[in-house]
Design an enzyme around this catalytic site. Structure first.
Site, PDB file in Angstrom:
ATOM      1  N   GLY A  10      10.046  39.303   3.593  1.00 53.99           N
ATOM      2  CA  GLY A  10      10.100  38.162   2.815  1.00 53.99           C
ATOM      3  C   GLY A  10      11.721  37.811   2.480  1.00 53.99           C
ATOM      4  N   ASP A  68       9.075  36.008  -0.725  1.00 54.12           N
ATOM      5  CA  ASP A  68       9.369  34.619  -0.521  1.00 54.12           C
ATOM      6  C   ASP A  68       7.892  33.705  -0.768  1.00 54.12           C
ATOM      7  OD1 ASP A  68       8.058  36.204   1.654  1.00 54.12           O
ATOM      8  OD2 ASP A  68       7.951  34.399   3.053  1.00 54.12           O
ATOM      9  N   THR A 116      -0.107  39.827   3.867  1.00 53.13           N
ATOM     10  CA  THR A 116      -0.095  38.433   3.410  1.00 53.13           C
ATOM     11  C   THR A 116      -0.982  37.391   4.189  1.00 53.13           C
ATOM     12  OG1 THR A 116       2.273  38.513   2.815  1.00 53.13           O
ATOM     13  CG2 THR A 116       1.596  36.293   3.130  1.00 53.13           C
ATOM     14  N   GLY A 120       5.954  37.719   6.783  1.00 53.88           N
ATOM     15  CA  GLY A 120       6.937  38.718   7.145  1.00 53.88           C
ATOM     16  C   GLY A 120       7.889  39.248   6.382  1.00 53.88           C
TER      17      GLY A 120
HETATM   18  N1  ASP Z   1       6.258  37.851   2.980  1.00 48.97           N
HETATM   19  C1  ASP Z   1       5.765  38.994   1.977  1.00 48.97           C
HETATM   20  C2  ASP Z   1       6.666  39.503   1.191  1.00 48.97           C
HETATM   21  O1  ASP Z   1       7.794  39.821   1.665  1.00 48.97           O
HETATM   22  C3  ASP Z   1       5.330  40.116   3.211  1.00 48.97           C
HETATM   23  C4  ASP Z   1       4.290  39.735   4.243  1.00 48.97           C
HETATM   24  O2  ASP Z   1       4.380  38.530   4.628  1.00 48.97           O
HETATM   25  O3  ASP Z   1       3.746  40.579   4.776  1.00 48.97           O
HETATM   26  O4  ASP Z   1       6.373  39.499   0.121  1.00 48.97           O
END
Ligand code: ASP
Length: 333
Positions: free
Chosen positions: A255, A233, A202, A253
């Site tokens: 999500g 998220d 992300t 993180g």
């Molecule tokens: N937050 C993102 C998700 O859950 C993933 C990430 O931040 O790597 O889709």
């Protein structure tokens, strides 16, 4: 005149210095630096925070090592389905897309949703149709094929899990005929050293412009081996992305926990209701994330140009620049 500030992230997770190679670290930092430059050029010449965060995220989406745009992880079906959101703190307007395919820069479509529709979030085929109607640039499947992501998917399938945390499978040659092939292929010999690192991908950017207006943008490929139309998220306003007159926040993180904690909005709510600083609010939000079992981090700015970059994981690819024009780029705790 407000103090300018820009912060970006390229994902948080188990990013260990002991497992990083110097070449790979340099590459990641160069990706962060290019994004900071793109956003800073706009901010420092009097441009808006909205334009700055979009430009920074476009740069990160074009960089194959981050889990967004070109480097998006694979779903269980071997596809790249991407989520993105952008929010303008001054107008409280936002736009987002979820599981779009073959869009080179999903963040651009998120902005078009904000500016050219009466909606906030468009998903799936409809979002792709909307993008096509507006002539947004697309790219074939091969553009999104990076072998390290493909190998991550094979790992996740073998382990029978939906991988919230992508192992940094960096180091495989990319598909033929794709530009920047060398960027990743240089790391063939290093892959084994880094393949067990866990990092949540992300990308995101937050900014405060010369008028003190704030904006946030986030873009992701989501989770490796994700199924059933899972949306994280990132495109959910208030969870992974949020901006108002007090702060702008972009999260990265696991999500599901950011959604349960409504984390991006939680920073703004703490500032507003408790009358505390950005730094205190952002740290409280991450403490709460830890309590509810989530892993990751966030980047945030306030209207005075203060920046907070808290995370509870081993590392977070991050960079920031304030009015002095000095770029700070860090990876580890
Ligand atoms: N937050 C993102 C998700 O859950 C993933 C990430 O931040 O790597 O889709």
């Amino acid at each position: 005149m407000s103090k300018l500030a820009l912060a970006i992230h390229g994902g948080a997770g188990t990013i260990l210095r002991s497992q990083m190679t110097p070449d790979l670290e340099r590459e990641y930092k160069s990706g962060v630096e290019a994004a900071l430059k793109a956003g800073w050029q706009i901010l420092s010449s009097g441009g808006s925070s909205l334009d700055a965060v979009e430009a920074a995220v476009v740069e990160l989406e074009n960089f194959p090592l981050f889990n967004a745009g070109r480097g998006a992880v694979f779903t269980a079906e071997g596809k790249n389905e991407m989520d993105a959101a952008i929010m303008d703190g001054q107008t409280l307007k936002a736009g987002a897309v979820a599981f779009v395919k073959n869009i080179k820069n999903p963040i651009r479509v998120a902005r078009l949703v904000m500016e050219q529709t009466e909606h906030v979030l468009l998903a799936g085929e409809g979002a792709n149709r909307f993008a096509a109607e507006l002539g947004v640039e697309t790219a074939p499947d091969e553009y999104f094929f990076t072998e390290h992501r493909w190998l991550q998917l094979q790992d996740a399938i073998a382990a029978g899990r939906v991988q919230l945390d992508h192992s940094a499978r960096v180091g495989e040659k990319e598909s033929e005929g794709v530009e920047e092939t060398e960027l990743v292929s240089n790391y063939a010999d290093q892959r084994s050293k880094v393949k067990d690192q866990r990092s949540l991908g992300t990308v995101g950017a937050v900014a405060c412009d010369v008028k003190g207006h704030l904006a946030a943008a986030t873009s992701t490929g989501g989770m490796t081996n994700k199924k059933f139309g899972r949306i994280g998220d990132t495109p959910v306003i208030g969870s992974g992305t949020y901006a108002d007159d007090l702060c702008a926040v972009s999260c990265t993180g696991h999500g599901e926990f950011f959604m349960l904690g409504v984390s991006a909005y939680d920073v703004a709510a703490r500032m507003r209701y408790k009358d505390i600083s950005l730094d205190a609010a952002a740290n409280e939000t991450i403490s709460r994330l830890t309590k509810i079992g989530g892993e990751g981090g966030l980047i945030a700015v306030d209207a005075h140009g203060n920046i907070a970059l808290p995370f509870n994981s081993e590392g977070m690819y991050r960079g920031s620049v304030t009015s002095d024009g000095v770029f700070n780029i860090e990876i580890y705790k």
